[in-house]
Design an enzyme around this catalytic site. Structure first.
Site, mmCIF file in Angstrom:
data_model
loop_
_atom_site.group_PDB
_atom_site.id
_atom_site.type_symbol
_atom_site.label_atom_id
_atom_site.label_comp_id
_atom_site.label_asym_id
_atom_site.label_seq_id
_atom_site.Cartn_x
_atom_site.Cartn_y
_atom_site.Cartn_z
ATOM 1 N N LYS A 52 0.843 -0.994 -0.224
ATOM 2 C CA LYS A 52 0.159 0.046 -0.146
ATOM 3 C C LYS A 52 0.865 1.204 0.001
ATOM 4 C CE LYS A 52 -4.154 -1.878 2.114
ATOM 5 N NZ LYS A 52 -5.110 -1.903 3.448
ATOM 6 N N ASP A 75 4.943 0.297 11.801
ATOM 7 C CA ASP A 75 3.738 -0.279 12.173
ATOM 8 C C ASP A 75 3.844 0.488 13.633
ATOM 9 O OD1 ASP A 75 1.888 -1.689 13.467
ATOM 10 O OD2 ASP A 75 2.566 -3.552 13.182
ATOM 11 N N ASN A 102 -0.004 11.197 11.853
ATOM 12 C CA ASN A 102 -1.253 11.012 11.365
ATOM 13 C C ASN A 102 -1.920 9.680 11.494
ATOM 14 O OD1 ASN A 102 -1.682 14.138 10.157
ATOM 15 N ND2 ASN A 102 0.315 13.028 9.112
ATOM 16 N N TYR A 184 -10.997 5.252 22.243
ATOM 17 C CA TYR A 184 -10.516 6.326 21.551
ATOM 18 C C TYR A 184 -10.652 7.576 21.849
ATOM 19 C CZ TYR A 184 -11.032 8.910 17.321
ATOM 20 O OH TYR A 184 -10.766 9.964 16.038
ATOM 21 N N LYS A 188 -7.163 10.341 21.850
ATOM 22 C CA LYS A 188 -7.130 11.484 21.051
ATOM 23 C C LYS A 188 -7.186 12.802 22.046
ATOM 24 C CE LYS A 188 -6.543 10.208 18.083
ATOM 25 N NZ LYS A 188 -5.638 10.574 16.830
#
Length: 304
Positions: A52, A75, A102, A184, A188
């Site tokens: 990818k 990774d 990112n 999550y 963040k």
């Protein structure tokens, strides 16, 4: 809460010439493509899967044939991979002007990183923290050069408001008892707090956290597989209420290349270029310091 607005930013005319600058980014092709159009000396594209990553490089070079882009295998769930990627980068470049952190995962089922950390906190915060630590000497040495303007851009989310009420659950076994969205949210929130503390400790580097907006990307993939309402809801309403990847990249492109006088270290920005305090937890300097110290202890305890 998740919308777009604020400052107008058009990459074609608002990104300055980047000749002589070097950057590393784990973002998808759009941000790299826009940066590549402005003549940076080199861009390092980091991705977990070689096929990818190499395909992304090839696609970008079709649009910008003279772009100097190098793929790095990375990774963030593995300290060994992070160290190898950082060493690979440092063997090829002694300069780093822009670091975009990112990569990330969102509301995934409970899993662990290679080191045993809850996967979202381990990937979105701890993995990026280790990568930044490994690249910090290069960032600092670049910042010492005349005319330099070194930036670290950490991608976060308004989803940080979903973090547990105490902010950061440092005990991993306890964190694993929380639901996927709370985990999550913690990851963040950690991105914002880490940014705040890094800016305080290393003022020669402009470190900022940015929210991209509500963007229709493959970040929702794992949730669509397990949640039929989300899967069909995104298909129907996504194109109406969610921004494109091209639009989603604008805030971090602004943070990485906007006028130095307009981008303030330690701040959190929503699209586009709108300074936000974030949640009350995101504004706690003592929590930012506590997170930094805990992270350093964890990394050093494992030999990093």
């Amino acid at each position: 809460m998740f919308g777009l607005g604020g400052k107008s930013f058009v990459p074609e005319k608002d990104i300055p010439d980047l000749a002589g600058k070097s950057g590393n980014t784990g973002l998808g092709k759009e941000a790299i493509l826009q940066l590549a159009k402005h003549h940076p000396s080199r861009i390092f594209l980091a991705a977990r899967t070689p096929s990818k990553g190499e395909a992304a490089v090839a696609d970008i070079k079709k649009a910008v044939p003279d772009a100097n882009i190098t793929y790095l295998k990375l990774d963030l769930c593995s300290f060994r991979s992070i160290l190898a990627a950082a060493q690979d980068f440092k063997s090829q470049s002694s300069r780093l002007d822009i670091l975009m952190n990112n990569a990330g995962i969102m509301a995934t089922p409970l899993a662990e990183t290679e080191e045993g950390y809850e996967s979202q906190f381990g990937t979105n915060h701890i993995g990026h923290a280790l990568l930044t630590k490994q690249l910090l000497p290069t960032l600092l040495s670049t910042a010492e050069e005349e005319g330099s303007d070194v930036r670290v851009v950490n991608l976060t989310s308004e989803g940080h408001r979903l973090a547990p009420s105490q902010g950061i659950v440092f005990d991993d076994s306890t964190l694993k008892t929380y639901g996927p969205w709370a985990r999550y949210g913690q990851s963040k929130l950690a991105n914002i707090l880490f940014t705040k503390e890094m800016a305080s400790r290393y003022p020669s580097i402009t470190s900022v956290a940015v929210h991209p907006g509500l963007i229709l990307t493959d970040l929702y993939g794992p949730n669509q597989k397990t949640n039929i309402l989300l899967r069909y809801g995104l298909r129907i309403a996504g194109p109406l209420f969610m921004a494109s990847i091209q639009t989603g990249a604008l805030n971090q492109l602004w943070a990485a290349t906007g006028k130095k006088s307009e981008v303030s270290g330690g701040k959190y920005y929503t699209p586009i270029a709108r300074e936000s305090g974030g949640s009350s937890l995101a504004q706690k300097s003592d929590l930012a310091q506590q997170l930094w110290d805990w992270t350093e202890k964890e990394l050093s305890g494992k030999g990093y």
